[in-house]
Design an enzyme around this catalytic site. Sequence first.
Site, PDB file in Angstrom:
ATOM      1  N   GLU A 268       0.843  -1.199   0.000  1.00 13.97           N
ATOM      2  CA  GLU A 268       0.000   0.000   0.000  1.00 13.97           C
ATOM      3  C   GLU A 268       0.872   1.240   0.000  1.00 13.97           C
ATOM      4  O   GLU A 268       1.839   1.330   0.763  1.00 13.97           O
ATOM      5  CB  GLU A 268      -0.893   0.074   1.254  1.00 13.97           C
ATOM      6  CG  GLU A 268      -2.031  -0.904   1.329  1.00 13.97           C
ATOM      7  CD  GLU A 268      -2.872  -0.687   2.593  1.00 13.97           C
ATOM      8  OE1 GLU A 268      -2.729   0.399   3.218  1.00 13.97           O
ATOM      9  OE2 GLU A 268      -3.648  -1.581   2.945  1.00 13.97           O
ATOM     10  N   GLU A 331      -9.054   9.170   5.578  1.00 13.84           N
ATOM     11  CA  GLU A 331      -9.247   7.726   5.416  1.00 13.84           C
ATOM     12  C   GLU A 331     -10.288   7.400   4.349  1.00 13.84           C
ATOM     13  O   GLU A 331     -10.235   6.331   3.738  1.00 13.84           O
ATOM     14  CB  GLU A 331      -9.661   7.097   6.750  1.00 13.84           C
ATOM     15  CG  GLU A 331      -8.552   6.973   7.758  1.00 13.84           C
ATOM     16  CD  GLU A 331      -7.473   6.005   7.304  1.00 13.84           C
ATOM     17  OE1 GLU A 331      -7.808   4.893   6.877  1.00 13.84           O
ATOM     18  OE2 GLU A 331      -6.282   6.367   7.360  1.00 13.84           O
TER      19      GLU A 331
END
Length: 398
Positions: A268, A331
């Site tokens: 990621e 987020e």
Amino acid sequence: MATCIQTMVIGYIYLALFLSSDIGFFRGVESFGINYGQVANNLPSPDKVLELLSTLNLTKTRIYDTNPQILSAFASSNIEIIVTVENEILSQLDDPQQALQWVNNRVRPYLPNTKITGIQVGNEVFTDDDTTLIQHLVPAVVNIHNALAQLGYSNIQVSTPSSLAVLDQSYPPSAGSFKSEISGIMYQFLSFLSTSKAPFWINAYPYFAYKDDPNGIPLDYVLFNPNAGMVDPYSNLHYDNMLYAMVDAVSFAIAKMGFKGIEVRVSETGWPSKGDLDEAGATPQNAATYNRNLLRRQMANQGTPLNPRMRLEVYLFALFNEDLKPGPTSERNYGLFRPDESMTYNVGLSALSTSSPSTSSASFSLASSGSRIKVAPREYKSLVHWMLVFMLISTLYG
């Protein structure tokens, strides 16, 4: 008026070239994948996602479970997919029979039609809030690996992604070392990776470092923009971006544990396009710059300063904004696309047609922030091309 006509002509030409070919955005970038998160209630169906990935010519993705709808939809496609064992069931996989049952029920039914190339056992287990999980990690990894081998699928790699918090030190990169409290289990895990030839995956976010210290960390350094960089005083290696420094810090830490030849890959990385007031740098401009410059590096098949001849494999986070993710605003805003498949920000054509990492802005934009990327059916591409040519001639000579 002439300027307006010229602009229209240029637009027609670029659109015709795009629709009448199979160029796609990411063709030829073999070391680049994207994370397909699903913590949302408004995402397109898996078959639509497959269509989007195919349009972009992306051939690698990673999901955070073994969603049967996704695995079924991706059957007979050219998409390589990494699936995940959820943290919640790691303790069950201490039992080899349970691990075999998990593979039989969650993976085997989709093989070989769906190209499952890897299984991630848990996510950031070494630094999870539930400290009991770590005791189950290595037995679960070994049991899943053995179950795959027993069923004839030993080509599927088994590993786990870790956060950068597994490191006690990461700066300078040559000082990279694992935290002492996890060293025992980390040694067992690295022994498995060394034997099975599987990679060590790391979730690496320069954004977090910049957010925590925006006055002390140069923005250009974390965005891959041209900058003086830094020289590691012990290795004398020069770093012009933080992501490569993070990856090499992990490689140095692995070497200090006595292991060689374990490849480090990025499971990621990404940059949010929106954040709260205290989330410095979370803007569409920075997100576009980070991802655009990262893509240029991937198109050039670059390696890190420590391993320049080994192209770094990277999975971008993420494909979509996910509206149900908890935590700060950032987020929910890492997506390259919105759930309606419109681009969150402009990637820019120049970033997708050159391998040069030095330019931080696109000179021409293929898609505006509100436009949608769709696949033109193959039988219509030629028709669209000639229609646009006709419009071009009519504009010039009409």
